[in-house]
Write an enzyme that holds these catalytic residues in place. Structure first.
Site, PDB file in Angstrom:
ATOM      1  N   CYS A   1       0.809  -1.228   0.000  1.00 44.47           N
ATOM      2  CA  CYS A   1       0.000   0.000   0.000  1.00 44.47           C
ATOM      3  C   CYS A   1       0.840   1.275   0.000  1.00 44.47           C
ATOM      4  O   CYS A   1       0.630   2.177  -0.819  1.00 44.47           O
ATOM      5  CB  CYS A   1      -0.963  -0.023   1.182  1.00 44.47           C
ATOM      6  SG  CYS A   1      -0.175  -0.007   2.815  1.00 44.47           S
TER       7      CYS A   1
ATOM      8  N   HIS B   1      -5.871   1.675  -4.369  1.00 44.67           N
ATOM      9  CA  HIS B   1      -4.937   1.183  -3.352  1.00 44.67           C
ATOM     10  C   HIS B   1      -4.497  -0.240  -3.677  1.00 44.67           C
ATOM     11  O   HIS B   1      -5.099  -0.935  -4.502  1.00 44.67           O
ATOM     12  CB  HIS B   1      -5.571   1.240  -1.953  1.00 44.67           C
ATOM     13  CG  HIS B   1      -6.675   0.236  -1.734  1.00 44.67           C
ATOM     14  ND1 HIS B   1      -6.841  -0.448  -0.549  1.00 44.67           N
ATOM     15  CD2 HIS B   1      -7.666  -0.213  -2.545  1.00 44.67           C
ATOM     16  CE1 HIS B   1      -7.884  -1.255  -0.632  1.00 44.67           C
ATOM     17  NE2 HIS B   1      -8.400  -1.131  -1.840  1.00 44.67           N
TER      18      HIS B   1
ATOM     19  N   HIS C   1      -2.530   0.950   6.846  1.00 42.05           N
ATOM     20  CA  HIS C   1      -2.915   0.896   5.422  1.00 42.05           C
ATOM     21  C   HIS C   1      -3.175   2.310   4.913  1.00 42.05           C
ATOM     22  O   HIS C   1      -3.535   3.205   5.671  1.00 42.05           O
ATOM     23  CB  HIS C   1      -4.165   0.038   5.234  1.00 42.05           C
ATOM     24  CG  HIS C   1      -4.432  -0.290   3.791  1.00 42.05           C
ATOM     25  ND1 HIS C   1      -3.669  -1.184   3.081  1.00 42.05           N
ATOM     26  CD2 HIS C   1      -5.356   0.195   2.919  1.00 42.05           C
ATOM     27  CE1 HIS C   1      -4.127  -1.261   1.839  1.00 42.05           C
ATOM     28  NE2 HIS C   1      -5.140  -0.430   1.713  1.00 42.05           N
TER      29      HIS C   1
END
Length: 409
Positions: A324, A384, A372
């Protein structure tokens, strides 16, 4: 002689039932033993509900994401520390060579002194063929002594500097070793979490896997619905803001006309003066700032869209795969902005913004441990790199609990 009859009583055959009794006894004992074992055996744990499995797997992926950020931080630190160690070792090598040069020079002086130092100066004067030559040589020797002293001083300076750099190199090597230990530990932690998650999923039946997929679709649908609500709210606020700015612009124009009507000669300059600051302050400044950010965000999103479909790989930062924070770092690099490697450091960059004020290009962070991150693309959606086994994709920002958001530039 007649044979006498036997007086022995004939033996009567009796049928024994012992084997039957033994069998019955053994059977009863076996039944009793089995009953006892069944009574004392631990009860079989009920199989967890599929909803609990989903929560457990999601939690394991979150923990793996957090461990991935630990790995990324340790890897970045290891790379920086290795570069520092290499620089220090190179410096030590150069200084060692200078020490050797100074040592060779001192050795030459020592050899010269050994050849000439056995006779006292007075004896040398009287034994000299030419006294003037002696005095000339004496002056040369004096200068030579100064050079010797300077060589000694240089040697000591170089030796002290080399010793200091060598100590720094040793300390840096120790730090590098510690960082590499953390790196290995973080890597193992990630692998353990992912293995546990895969193990849970592997135990599911086909029916349970179908049920889990249905729960995922439901979760995605709910998140998408929230994203659509945010998109409608943002669109309404943008429209309201545009109408308000338009009304203010018209009000300024009306005021400028009224001011210009008082004086014919002042009409042109008055209107010009009023309109210019109005457009400059109202839309010029705002559009200038927003336009600059929007241009960067466009590059960021263009890059991110081009990565859609590439696999998530923990610890990866492109170009074939990403985690990420690796994706967000690479995307903003396209816009000329350098972001740190981890989510924990990226969240500290730029300006914090509320979810309702998100603009395309902003970074949205998730979970309480900030493990994240995704790139906001507008309308409540983001691009993402989700998790192991998934590819870079578009998804609602409400798919995971939001921690906060930042505008990097």
């Amino acid at each position: 002689m007649p044979v006498l009859a036997s007086h022995r009583k004939p033996r009567t055959k009796v049928r024994t039932t012992t084997p039957a009794v033994g069998f019955t006894t053994a059977a009863l004992a076996s039944v009793t033993l089995l009953s006892t074992q069944s009574a004392t055996a631990a009860p079989v744990e009920p199989k967890p509900a599929i909803e609990d499995v989903q929560k457990k797997v999601d939690e394991l992926y979150r923990q793996a994401g957090s461990a991935t950020q630990q790995y990324n931080r340790a890897k970045a630190a290891s790379t920086a520390q290795r570069a520092k160690v290499d620089t220090l070792l190179s410096d030590v090598a150069k200084r060692t060579e200078k020490i050797n040069e100074a040592r060779r020079e001192l050795g030459a002086f020592a050899a010269e002194q050994y050849r000439t130092g056995g006779i006292a100066p007075t004896a040398t004067f009287f034994l000299a063929d030419d006294p003037q030559a002696y005095f000339d040589q004496s002056r040369l020797m004096s200068r030579s002594t100064e050079r010797q002293q300077k060589a000694v001083d240089d040697f000591r300076t170089q030796q002290a500097a080399a010793s200091k750099k060598r100590a720094e190199a040793v300390q840096s090597l120790e730090s590098l070793t510690e960082t590499q230990t953390t790196l290995r530990s973080s890597k193992q932690k990630v692998q353990n979490k992912l293995t546990e998650a895969r193990s849970l999923l592997a135990k599911l039946t086909a029916e349970e896997k179908a049920r889990l997929a249905e729960l995922e679709r439901k979760k995605e649908a709910e998140a998408k619905e929230k994203a659509e609500k945010l998109a409608r709210r943002q669109a309404a606020e943008a429209k309201e803001r545009e109408e308000r700015e338009e009304a203010e612009k018209k009000a300024r124009e009306e005021a400028a006309k009224e001011s210009g009507g008082d004086s014919g000669s002042g009409s042109g300059s008055g209107t010009g003066t009023r309109t210019s600051p109005g457009s400059g302050t109202g839309t010029g400044t705002g559009t200038g700032t927003d336009g600059s950010y929007a241009a960067k965000a466009e590059k960021v999103l263009a890059f991110a869209r081009a990565q859609i479909g590439k696999p998530y790989v923990w610890g990866a930062s492109g170009p074939a795969s990403y985690d990420c924070s690796g994706l967000t770092q690479a995307a903003w690099r396209e816009a000329g902005v350098t972001l740190p490697r981890t989510t924990w450091d990226q969240v500290k960059v730029g300006t914090r913004v509320a979810t309702s004020d998100l603009q395309p290009g902003d970074l949205v962070f998730f979970y309480d441990d900030i493990s994240h991150v995704g790139i906001y693309k507008g309308d409540g959606m983001m691009i993402h790199a989700p998790k192991p086994g998934a590819n870079v994709r578009e998804e609602s920002i409400y798919y995971m609990p939001i921690y906060g958001s930042v505008r990097p530039a």
